[in-house]
Design a protein around this motif. Structure first.
Motif, PDB file in Angstrom:
ATOM      1  N   GLY A 188     -31.674  13.497   2.469  1.00  0.00           N
ATOM      2  CA  GLY A 188     -30.367  13.874   3.001  1.00  0.00           C
ATOM      3  C   GLY A 188     -30.237  15.370   3.178  1.00  0.00           C
ATOM      4  O   GLY A 188     -29.359  15.844   3.915  1.00  0.00           O
ATOM      5  N   ASN A 189     -31.089  16.140   2.501  1.00  0.00           N
ATOM      6  CA  ASN A 189     -31.089  17.604   2.605  1.00  0.00           C
ATOM      7  C   ASN A 189     -29.770  18.207   2.174  1.00  0.00           C
ATOM      8  O   ASN A 189     -29.224  19.091   2.840  1.00  0.00           O
ATOM      9  CB  ASN A 189     -31.442  18.051   4.030  1.00  0.00           C
ATOM     10  N   TRP A 190     -29.269  17.733   1.035  1.00  0.00           N
ATOM     11  CA  TRP A 190     -28.003  18.274   0.544  1.00  0.00           C
ATOM     12  C   TRP A 190     -27.891  18.223  -0.970  1.00  0.00           C
ATOM     13  O   TRP A 190     -28.560  17.449  -1.636  1.00  0.00           O
ATOM     14  CB  TRP A 190     -26.801  17.544   1.157  1.00  0.00           C
ATOM     15  N   ILE A 191     -27.003  19.086  -1.454  1.00  0.00           N
ATOM     16  CA  ILE A 191     -26.461  19.002  -2.809  1.00  0.00           C
ATOM     17  C   ILE A 191     -24.997  18.625  -2.646  1.00  0.00           C
ATOM     18  O   ILE A 191     -24.268  19.243  -1.865  1.00  0.00           O
ATOM     19  CB  ILE A 191     -26.552  20.357  -3.549  1.00  0.00           C
ATOM     20  N   ASP A 208     -14.009   4.822  -8.054  1.00  0.00           N
ATOM     21  CA  ASP A 208     -14.481   4.570  -6.688  1.00  0.00           C
ATOM     22  C   ASP A 208     -14.255   5.771  -5.770  1.00  0.00           C
ATOM     23  O   ASP A 208     -14.410   5.645  -4.548  1.00  0.00           O
ATOM     24  CB  ASP A 208     -13.776   3.342  -6.098  1.00  0.00           C
ATOM     25  N   ASN A 209     -13.920   6.921  -6.335  1.00  0.00           N
ATOM     26  CA  ASN A 209     -13.595   8.088  -5.514  1.00  0.00           C
ATOM     27  C   ASN A 209     -14.796   8.512  -4.668  1.00  0.00           C
ATOM     28  O   ASN A 209     -15.925   8.568  -5.147  1.00  0.00           O
ATOM     29  CB  ASN A 209     -13.146   9.244  -6.403  1.00  0.00           C
ATOM     30  N   ASN A 210     -14.517   8.836  -3.395  1.00  0.00           N
ATOM     31  CA  ASN A 210     -15.579   9.170  -2.448  1.00  0.00           C
ATOM     32  C   ASN A 210     -15.466  10.596  -1.908  1.00  0.00           C
ATOM     33  O   ASN A 210     -16.197  10.976  -0.996  1.00  0.00           O
ATOM     34  CB  ASN A 210     -15.566   8.172  -1.279  1.00  0.00           C
ATOM     35  N   THR A 211     -14.574  11.404  -2.445  1.00  0.00           N
ATOM     36  CA  THR A 211     -14.429  12.781  -1.987  1.00  0.00           C
ATOM     37  C   THR A 211     -15.575  13.628  -2.532  1.00  0.00           C
ATOM     38  O   THR A 211     -15.936  13.512  -3.706  1.00  0.00           O
ATOM     39  CB  THR A 211     -13.090  13.378  -2.461  1.00  0.00           C
ATOM     40  N   TYR A 212     -16.152  14.475  -1.676  1.00  0.00           N
ATOM     41  CA  TYR A 212     -17.242  15.318  -2.161  1.00  0.00           C
ATOM     42  C   TYR A 212     -17.305  16.642  -1.413  1.00  0.00           C
ATOM     43  O   TYR A 212     -16.813  16.779  -0.291  1.00  0.00           O
ATOM     44  CB  TYR A 212     -18.597  14.601  -2.024  1.00  0.00           C
ATOM     45  N   ALA A 213     -17.910  17.630  -2.062  1.00  0.00           N
ATOM     46  CA  ALA A 213     -18.282  18.891  -1.433  1.00  0.00           C
ATOM     47  C   ALA A 213     -19.780  18.853  -1.189  1.00  0.00           C
ATOM     48  O   ALA A 213     -20.531  18.251  -1.966  1.00  0.00           O
ATOM     49  CB  ALA A 213     -17.927  20.063  -2.341  1.00  0.00           C
ATOM     50  N   GLU A 214     -20.238  19.496  -0.115  1.00  0.00           N
ATOM     51  CA  GLU A 214     -21.661  19.448   0.232  1.00  0.00           C
ATOM     52  C   GLU A 214     -22.208  20.837   0.543  1.00  0.00           C
ATOM     53  O   GLU A 214     -21.551  21.657   1.188  1.00  0.00           O
ATOM     54  CB  GLU A 214     -21.882  18.536   1.440  1.00  0.00           C
ATOM     55  N   TYR A 215     -23.418  21.075   0.054  1.00  0.00           N
ATOM     56  CA  TYR A 215     -24.142  22.310   0.358  1.00  0.00           C
ATOM     57  C   TYR A 215     -25.491  21.912   0.945  1.00  0.00           C
ATOM     58  O   TYR A 215     -26.241  21.143   0.340  1.00  0.00           O
ATOM     59  CB  TYR A 215     -24.339  23.151  -0.909  1.00  0.00           C
ATOM     60  N   THR A 216     -25.805  22.417   2.141  1.00  0.00           N
ATOM     61  CA  THR A 216     -27.054  22.055   2.807  1.00  0.00           C
ATOM     62  C   THR A 216     -28.234  22.740   2.135  1.00  0.00           C
ATOM     63  O   THR A 216     -28.263  23.964   1.975  1.00  0.00           O
ATOM     64  CB  THR A 216     -27.016  22.450   4.291  1.00  0.00           C
ATOM     65  N   LEU A 217     -29.205  21.936   1.733  1.00  0.00           N
ATOM     66  CA  LEU A 217     -30.426  22.439   1.106  1.00  0.00           C
ATOM     67  C   LEU A 217     -31.545  21.457   1.414  1.00  0.00           C
ATOM     68  O   LEU A 217     -31.524  20.318   0.952  1.00  0.00           O
ATOM     69  CB  LEU A 217     -30.239  22.581  -0.412  1.00  0.00           C
ATOM     70  N   LEU A 218     -32.504  21.890   2.214  1.00  0.00           N
ATOM     71  CA  LEU A 218     -33.585  20.994   2.608  1.00  0.00           C
ATOM     72  C   LEU A 218     -34.395  20.555   1.392  1.00  0.00           C
ATOM     73  O   LEU A 218     -34.611  21.336   0.460  1.00  0.00           O
ATOM     74  CB  LEU A 218     -34.509  21.693   3.613  1.00  0.00           C
ATOM     75  N   PRO A 251     -13.558  19.655  -4.774  1.00  0.00           N
ATOM     76  CA  PRO A 251     -14.475  20.744  -5.141  1.00  0.00           C
ATOM     77  C   PRO A 251     -15.032  21.470  -3.925  1.00  0.00           C
ATOM     78  O   PRO A 251     -15.045  20.929  -2.808  1.00  0.00           O
ATOM     79  CB  PRO A 251     -15.582  20.015  -5.907  1.00  0.00           C
ATOM     80  N   GLU A 252     -15.514  22.699  -4.155  1.00  0.00           N
ATOM     81  CA  GLU A 252     -16.162  23.502  -3.118  1.00  0.00           C
ATOM     82  C   GLU A 252     -17.458  24.086  -3.692  1.00  0.00           C
ATOM     83  O   GLU A 252     -17.514  24.426  -4.876  1.00  0.00           O
ATOM     84  CB  GLU A 252     -15.242  24.640  -2.657  1.00  0.00           C
ATOM     85  N   LEU A 253     -18.483  24.214  -2.848  1.00  0.00           N
ATOM     86  CA  LEU A 253     -19.781  24.724  -3.274  1.00  0.00           C
ATOM     87  C   LEU A 253     -20.175  25.968  -2.481  1.00  0.00           C
ATOM     88  O   LEU A 253     -20.113  25.968  -1.248  1.00  0.00           O
ATOM     89  CB  LEU A 253     -20.862  23.656  -3.081  1.00  0.00           C
ATOM     90  N   THR A 254     -20.578  27.011  -3.188  1.00  0.00           N
ATOM     91  CA  THR A 254     -21.090  28.220  -2.551  1.00  0.00           C
ATOM     92  C   THR A 254     -22.283  28.731  -3.351  1.00  0.00           C
ATOM     93  O   THR A 254     -22.324  28.595  -4.579  1.00  0.00           O
ATOM     94  CB  THR A 254     -20.032  29.334  -2.473  1.00  0.00           C
ATOM     95  N   GLU A 255     -23.248  29.330  -2.669  1.00  0.00           N
ATOM     96  CA  GLU A 255     -24.425  29.853  -3.357  1.00  0.00           C
ATOM     97  C   GLU A 255     -24.122  31.187  -4.021  1.00  0.00           C
ATOM     98  O   GLU A 255     -23.446  32.047  -3.446  1.00  0.00           O
ATOM     99  CB  GLU A 255     -25.584  30.024  -2.387  1.00  0.00           C
ATOM    100  N   VAL A 256     -24.638  31.350  -5.244  1.00  0.00           N
ATOM    101  CA  VAL A 256     -24.608  32.643  -5.926  1.00  0.00           C
ATOM    102  C   VAL A 256     -25.944  33.310  -5.603  1.00  0.00           C
ATOM    103  O   VAL A 256     -26.945  33.123  -6.299  1.00  0.00           O
ATOM    104  CB  VAL A 256     -24.418  32.489  -7.443  1.00  0.00           C
ATOM    105  N   ASN A 286     -16.849  15.393 -12.842  1.00  0.00           N
ATOM    106  CA  ASN A 286     -17.448  15.199 -11.518  1.00  0.00           C
ATOM    107  C   ASN A 286     -18.957  15.107 -11.644  1.00  0.00           C
ATOM    108  O   ASN A 286     -19.540  15.545 -12.640  1.00  0.00           O
ATOM    109  CB  ASN A 286     -17.054  16.344 -10.582  1.00  0.00           C
ATOM    110  N   ILE A 287     -19.600  14.541 -10.635  1.00  0.00           N
ATOM    111  CA  ILE A 287     -21.047  14.352 -10.664  1.00  0.00           C
ATOM    112  C   ILE A 287     -21.701  15.139  -9.538  1.00  0.00           C
ATOM    113  O   ILE A 287     -21.227  15.126  -8.394  1.00  0.00           O
ATOM    114  CB  ILE A 287     -21.428  12.856 -10.586  1.00  0.00           C
ATOM    115  N   ALA A 288     -22.777  15.860  -9.854  1.00  0.00           N
ATOM    116  CA  ALA A 288     -23.569  16.591  -8.866  1.00  0.00           C
ATOM    117  C   ALA A 288     -24.830  15.804  -8.564  1.00  0.00           C
ATOM    118  O   ALA A 288     -25.455  15.240  -9.473  1.00  0.00           O
ATOM    119  CB  ALA A 288     -23.919  17.975  -9.385  1.00  0.00           C
ATOM    120  N   LEU A 289     -25.220  15.769  -7.286  1.00  0.00           N
ATOM    121  CA  LEU A 289     -26.386  14.997  -6.853  1.00  0.00           C
ATOM    122  C   LEU A 289     -27.248  15.823  -5.901  1.00  0.00           C
ATOM    123  O   LEU A 289     -26.732  16.654  -5.144  1.00  0.00           O
ATOM    124  CB  LEU A 289     -25.945  13.724  -6.133  1.00  0.00           C
ATOM    125  N   ALA A 290     -28.551  15.574  -5.926  1.00  0.00           N
ATOM    126  CA  ALA A 290     -29.497  16.201  -5.000  1.00  0.00           C
ATOM    127  C   ALA A 290     -30.188  15.103  -4.200  1.00  0.00           C
ATOM    128  O   ALA A 290     -30.708  14.142  -4.780  1.00  0.00           O
ATOM    129  CB  ALA A 290     -30.527  17.029  -5.756  1.00  0.00           C
TER     130      ALA A 290
END
Length: 353
Positions: A162-165, A175-185, A225-230, A154-158
């Motif tokens: 867009g204010n997201w990870i 061509d998969n378009n499924t993603y998890a998002e974490y809001t980060l300005l 995938p799911e994203l949570t802050e540590v 999988n690929i992670a992007l900042a």
């Protein structure tokens, strides 16, 4: 008259002695970053190849630090753009502006071959390296600033605007378009840490606007995938507007971290920042260290004083100059590519750290 001539002779001798005390490599830059001066006798630097995003050529380019003149054809070892013959669409090719990140990774899940994660302002991709063939790609708005290829494919992007990870499920198909998002300005950087199994990121807290370095855990499945802050890894940056995060090769406990206001070394154990050996230069867009300890960095011409005579005229966030420093922070020299506008810099190292 003899006294006057003798005094002049003494002055000339003293001037010659003073001039002879110049560093052998040439004048040091006035603001501790290269200002366009190069050593009188450029020297070869041993180490890994250096990958750069070039806004002028609209390509990612790789250079050999052994070469003393990067304007010669043998200095450039590789260049890439998302062309149709590599599997990309004409729209992707036309939108590509030279890249904002490039990270090669060895992928055990894909026959232990090398692949690379790439981001551009409105484009992201995974390619086979060095062939450049498309593995996954997508046009994505949000002003992408950084990309990371995760061990599961999988690929992670900042995205700074867009204010997201995000983590896209690129492992599930080209061509998969499924993603998890974490809001980060103002999100600017992503770097995977295999020892801690976290994704290091920089940005701003959406509630307080604090400029932070923090880490995200990736849960769920490869397909969802799911994203949570540590939260235990969250630290406020010493200065505002976090930019780059880089592996500190040779010490897994450290990270390079830059912001508009400075450049730092982050200690994962103590969760503390110290000023980088290069003395806290401002607006550093990319910083790496060779296995030898040598530091290589890229910094916009617009932020150097004085501005280099040979520099980027396309924008104010790039440069034609790559600076080399000893491990103790002493400037060693530079490589200048005439007409280039280099924005981001990475080592061609397929290891995460």
């Amino acid at each position: 008259m003899k006294k006057i001539c003798f005094a002049l002779l003494i002055c000339l001798i003293n001037l010659n002695i003073a001039c002879s005390k110049k560093p052998v490599g040439g004048d040091s830059p006035t603001d501790s970053a290269n200002t366009g001066n190069t050593p009188a006798a450029p020297v070869s630097y041993t180490g890994l190849l250096v990958a750069l995003t070039n806004n002028t050529s609209k390509k990612i380019e790789i250079y050999d630090p052994v070469s003393t003149d990067w304007n010669l054809s043998d200095a450039k070892k590789w260049s890439w753009g998302p062309t149709v013959n590599l599997g990309f669409s004409a729209d992707e090719n036309s939108k590509f502006g030279g890249g904002t990140d490039f990270k090669p990774r060895k992928m055990p899940i894909w026959q232990n071959a090398d692949y690379a994660a790439i981001s551009d302002n409105s484009f992201a991709a995974i390619i086979e390296y060095p062939s450049g063939v498309r593995k996954w790609s997508k046009i994505i708005s949000g002003n992408l600033h950084s990309a990371e290829l995760l061990p599961n494919g999988n690929i992670a992007l900042a995205a700074s605007d867009g204010n997201w990870i995000r983590v896209y499920a690129s492992s599930q198909g080209p061509d998969n378009n499924t993603y998890a998002e974490y809001t980060l300005l103002a999100a600017h950087a992503v770097l995977w840490d295999p020892d801690l199994s976290v994704l290091w990121v920089t940005g701003q807290d959406p509630s307080t606007n604090a400029h932070i370095l923090t880490a995200l855990a990736i849960a769920g499945t490869d397909a969802k995938p799911e994203l949570t802050e540590v939260i235990t890894y969250r630290k406020t940056l010493p200065t505002a507007w976090g930019h780059e995060i880089g592996a500190y090769y040779g010490n897994k406990n450290l990270l390079w971290v830059t912001s508009n206001g400075g450049e730092y070394v982050f200690n994962k154990t103590t969760k503390s920042f110290s000023t980088a050996p290069t003395n806290g230069l401002t607006f550093v867009k990319g910083i790496i260290n060779q296995p030898s300890g040598q530091i290589v960095l890229v910094r916009p011409d617009a932020n150097k004083n004085p501005r280099p005579a040979i520099g980027c005229t396309l924008n104010d966030w790039s440069t034609s100059t790559i600076d080399f420093y000893a491990a103790n922070g002493q400037w060693q020299g530079a490589r200048i590519v005439n007409g280039a506008c280099f924005y981001k810099l990475k080592l061609v190292n397929d290891s995460y750290q």
